[in-house]
Design an enzyme around this catalytic site. Structure first.
Site, mmCIF file in Angstrom:
data_model
loop_
_atom_site.group_PDB
_atom_site.id
_atom_site.type_symbol
_atom_site.label_atom_id
_atom_site.label_comp_id
_atom_site.label_asym_id
_atom_site.label_seq_id
_atom_site.Cartn_x
_atom_site.Cartn_y
_atom_site.Cartn_z
ATOM 1 N N HIS A 1 0.854 -1.180 0.000
ATOM 2 C CA HIS A 1 0.000 0.000 0.000
ATOM 3 C C HIS A 1 0.895 1.237 0.000
ATOM 4 C CE1 HIS A 1 -3.677 -2.192 1.930
ATOM 5 N NE2 HIS A 1 -3.081 -2.920 1.003
ATOM 6 N N GLU A 16 0.957 3.822 1.885
ATOM 7 C CA GLU A 16 1.433 4.192 3.212
ATOM 8 C C GLU A 16 2.602 3.324 3.660
ATOM 9 O OE1 GLU A 16 -3.185 4.561 3.417
ATOM 10 O OE2 GLU A 16 -1.696 3.389 2.319
ATOM 11 N N CYS A 26 -6.291 1.971 5.772
ATOM 12 C CA CYS A 26 -6.926 0.735 6.228
ATOM 13 C C CYS A 26 -6.265 0.278 7.535
ATOM 14 C CB CYS A 26 -6.773 -0.337 5.150
ATOM 15 S SG CYS A 26 -5.070 -0.903 4.937
ATOM 16 N N CYS A 57 -2.418 -0.297 7.318
ATOM 17 C CA CYS A 57 -1.645 0.936 7.248
ATOM 18 C C CYS A 57 -1.683 1.714 8.561
ATOM 19 C CB CYS A 57 -2.127 1.788 6.079
ATOM 20 S SG CYS A 57 -1.815 0.955 4.494
#
Length: 153
Positions: free
Chosen positions: A52, A54, A82, A85
Site C-alpha cells: 500500500h 502508506e 486501512c 496501514c
C-alpha cells in the site's frame, strides 16, 4: 508548504498508481517541512498485498533515515488508511496523519475502527481529515467508475 501543498504531491503519486493500473492512492512523508519519501499503491505490480502507498512510503523513509521509528513526521495520504496501514503508522511512531477522502467501508482512522483513538497502543497519532477531500475522492470514484465500464464492455 502547507497541508494542501503536501496533499497535492500525494495526489501526484496517486495518479502514477492509476496510470499503472493500481488503485490510485498516493502518500508522502514529511519531517521538518522536508519531503522524506513519496510512494503510491503497487500491490498488483509487486505481487505484494502489503504494498500500500502508506507502507511503501514508510519503508522508503525508514531506509533513508536508517531507523524503523519515524517520530516527528507527518504522513499525507489521499485516502483514509486501512487497518494494515494504521498499524504501520502507529508502530513507526508517525506523529501526524493527514488524509484526503474517507474510505467509508474499510477506513480505520475515522470511518470504522478509529484505531488512533484506542488507548491500548503506546503511541498516539494525531489525525486530520478532509484535506483536498473532494479531489482525492473524485480520483477514486473516477477510477472505479472506469473499471466498472471496462467490465461491462
Amino acid at each position: 508548504m502547507n497541508d494542501a501543498d503536501w496533499m497535492r504531491l500525494a495526489l501526484e503519486q496517486a495518479k502514477i498508481a492509476q496510470a499503472r493500473g493500481e488503485v490510485p492512492v498516493g502518500a508522502v512523508l514529511v519531517a521538518d517541512d522536508e519531503l522524506l519519501a513519496a510512494a503510491y499503491n503497487m500491490p498488483i505490480m509487486s505481487s505484494d498485498p502489503t504494498a500500500h502507498a502508506e507502507v511503501a512510503v514508510l519503508r522508503s523513509a525508514a531506509a533513508k533515515v536508517r531507523n524503523y521509528r519515524l517520530p516527528e513526521t507527518t504522513l499525507y495520504v489521499t485516502i483514509e488508511p486501512c487497518t494494515l496501514c494504521m498499524g504501520a503508522l502507529i508502530h513507526a511512531r508517525v506523529r501526524r496523519l493527514v488524509f484526503g477522502a474517507r474510505e467509508p467501508r474499510a477506513g480505520a482512522a475515522v470511518s470504522q475502527l478509529r484505531l488512533a483513538e484506542h488507548d491500548f497502543y503506546n503511541h498516539r497519532l494525531e489525525v486530520v481529515e478532509g484535506v483536498l477531500a473532494e479531489e482525492c475522492g473524485r480520483l477514486m470514484s473516477e477510477f472505479f467508475r472506469s473499471r466498472r465500464k471496462g467490465c461491462l464492455a
